[in-house]
Scaffold this motif. Sequence first.
Motif, PDB file in Angstrom:
ATOM      1  N   GLY A  32       1.176  -1.352  -0.095  1.00  0.00           N
ATOM      2  CA  GLY A  32       0.129  -0.305   0.091  1.00  0.00           C
ATOM      3  C   GLY A  32       0.461   1.062   0.353  1.00  0.00           C
ATOM      4  O   GLY A  32       1.945   1.562   0.657  1.00  0.00           O
ATOM      5  N   ARG A  33       0.720   2.486  -0.522  1.00  0.00           N
ATOM      6  CA  ARG A  33       1.018   3.268  -0.757  1.00  0.00           C
ATOM      7  C   ARG A  33       0.507   4.452  -0.399  1.00  0.00           C
ATOM      8  O   ARG A  33      -0.715   4.833  -0.756  1.00  0.00           O
ATOM      9  N   VAL A  41       3.802   0.603   2.574  1.00  0.00           N
ATOM     10  CA  VAL A  41       3.841  -0.565   3.448  1.00  0.00           C
ATOM     11  C   VAL A  41       3.184  -1.407   3.195  1.00  0.00           C
ATOM     12  O   VAL A  41       2.355  -2.060   2.622  1.00  0.00           O
ATOM     13  N   SER A  42       4.352  -3.194   3.023  1.00  0.00           N
ATOM     14  CA  SER A  42       3.589  -4.051   2.803  1.00  0.00           C
ATOM     15  C   SER A  42       3.387  -5.206   4.005  1.00  0.00           C
ATOM     16  O   SER A  42       3.656  -5.019   4.858  1.00  0.00           O
ATOM     17  N   LEU A  43       1.856  -5.431   3.938  1.00  0.00           N
ATOM     18  CA  LEU A  43       1.461  -6.831   4.518  1.00  0.00           C
ATOM     19  C   LEU A  43       1.743  -7.877   3.685  1.00  0.00           C
ATOM     20  O   LEU A  43       1.478  -7.819   2.594  1.00  0.00           O
ATOM     21  N   SER A  44       0.900  -9.087   5.013  1.00  0.00           N
ATOM     22  CA  SER A  44       1.149 -10.426   4.314  1.00  0.00           C
ATOM     23  C   SER A  44      -0.660 -10.315   3.916  1.00  0.00           C
ATOM     24  O   SER A  44      -0.955  -9.688   4.341  1.00  0.00           O
ATOM     25  N   GLY A  45      -0.655 -11.947   3.572  1.00  0.00           N
ATOM     26  CA  GLY A  45      -2.319 -11.657   3.012  1.00  0.00           C
ATOM     27  C   GLY A  45      -3.140 -11.936   4.206  1.00  0.00           C
ATOM     28  O   GLY A  45      -4.239 -11.791   4.239  1.00  0.00           O
ATOM     29  N   GLY A  47      -2.511  -9.747   6.809  1.00  0.00           N
ATOM     30  CA  GLY A  47      -2.529  -8.565   7.712  1.00  0.00           C
ATOM     31  C   GLY A  47      -1.433  -8.457   8.334  1.00  0.00           C
ATOM     32  O   GLY A  47      -1.706  -7.173   8.491  1.00  0.00           O
ATOM     33  N   ASP A  48      -0.031  -9.180   8.269  1.00  0.00           N
ATOM     34  CA  ASP A  48       0.689  -8.684   9.214  1.00  0.00           C
ATOM     35  C   ASP A  48       2.015  -7.646   8.398  1.00  0.00           C
ATOM     36  O   ASP A  48       1.649  -7.814   7.481  1.00  0.00           O
ATOM     37  N   MET A  49       2.087  -6.623   9.360  1.00  0.00           N
ATOM     38  CA  MET A  49       2.522  -6.242   8.178  1.00  0.00           C
ATOM     39  C   MET A  49       4.875  -6.751   8.426  1.00  0.00           C
ATOM     40  O   MET A  49       4.887  -6.758   8.860  1.00  0.00           O
ATOM     41  N   HIS A  75      -0.973   2.078   5.191  1.00  0.00           N
ATOM     42  CA  HIS A  75      -1.610   0.873   5.778  1.00  0.00           C
ATOM     43  C   HIS A  75      -3.099   0.048   5.134  1.00  0.00           C
ATOM     44  O   HIS A  75      -3.372  -0.720   4.930  1.00  0.00           O
ATOM     45  N   ASN A  76      -3.791   1.407   5.445  1.00  0.00           N
ATOM     46  CA  ASN A  76      -5.016   1.204   5.214  1.00  0.00           C
ATOM     47  C   ASN A  76      -5.169   0.616   4.077  1.00  0.00           C
ATOM     48  O   ASN A  76      -6.139   0.169   3.242  1.00  0.00           O
TER      49      ASN A  76
END
Length: 107
Positions: A32-33, A41-45, A47-49, A75-76
Amino acid sequence: MKDLMGMMKAAGEMKAKMETMQAELADMVIEGRSGGGLVTVSLSGKGDMKSLKIDPSLFKEDDIGVLEDLILAAHNDAKSKVEAETQSRMAEVTAGLPIPPGMKLPF
């Protein structure tokens, strides 16, 4: 009885597909940018950052509030993309099954 056996087979196949999908989602990383790419921000599937990248130009004392807002927005953005991907994959797994609208899976 034949219908019941067919339903049981379909349920077993759906369970296997869901387990595969959940494993794929856990391994997936979605970015997400915000701020035109200044914060990522990069999240796993799940939702973990996984990572946070901040452009050095944002490190000014008087811009801390802006930086905090950009981090939240990135993040959102990533989280909404994870949720959309999860829903898309769930629709593929449950295609053709008579599941009531709005029913959340997995149970």
